[in-house]
Design an enzyme around this catalytic site. Structure first.
Site, PDB file in Angstrom:
ATOM      1  N   ALA A   1      -5.156  28.575  14.223  1.00 38.99           N
ATOM      2  CA  ALA A   1      -3.985  29.153  14.884  1.00 38.99           C
ATOM      3  C   ALA A   1      -4.022  28.846  16.376  1.00 38.99           C
ATOM      4  CB  ALA A   1      -3.958  30.664  14.669  1.00 38.99           C
ATOM      5  N   ASP A   2      -2.937  28.243  16.883  1.00 38.05           N
ATOM      6  CA  ASP A   2      -2.847  28.026  18.326  1.00 38.05           C
ATOM      7  C   ASP A   2      -2.115  29.214  18.948  1.00 38.05           C
ATOM      8  OD1 ASP A   2      -0.142  27.676  17.776  1.00 38.05           O
ATOM      9  OD2 ASP A   2      -0.175  25.512  18.072  1.00 38.05           O
ATOM     10  N   SER A   3      -1.908  29.180  20.247  1.00 34.77           N
ATOM     11  CA  SER A   3      -1.325  30.337  20.933  1.00 34.77           C
ATOM     12  C   SER A   3       0.083  30.665  20.427  1.00 34.77           C
ATOM     13  CB  SER A   3      -1.322  30.136  22.446  1.00 34.77           C
ATOM     14  OG  SER A   3      -0.609  28.969  22.785  1.00 34.77           O
TER      15      SER A   3
END
Length: 76
Positions: A33-35
């Site tokens: 998961a990225d930001s």
């Protein structure tokens, strides 16, 4: 149960198999998961469980288990 619903949300948002998601899974390290994905997940969690997640609490949630415990504490 919170874990099952959260796993469904995560699988959908991150395009993963539910089998890949465990209580020990790290949102960033294990699930990728990225930001932006984290922001989307927080919004989905707020909608699904009817809780508000302040920004300072987001930083405390690293694993799926952390998220489950946080949600359970919020919903009583």
């Amino acid at each position: 149960m919170v874990f099952e619903k959260l796993r469904e949300i995560l699988a959908d948002e991150l395009e993963l198999s539910e089998d890949e998601i465990t209580m020990e899974s790290d949102l960033v390290e294990d699930l990728g998961a990225d930001s932006m994905a984290v922001v989307d997940l927080i919004m989905s969690i707020e909608d699904e469980f009817g809780v508000e997640v302040p920004d300072e609490d987001v930083e405390k949630v690293k694993t799926i288990g952390d998220a489950v415990r946080y949600i359970e504490a919020k919903i009583g």
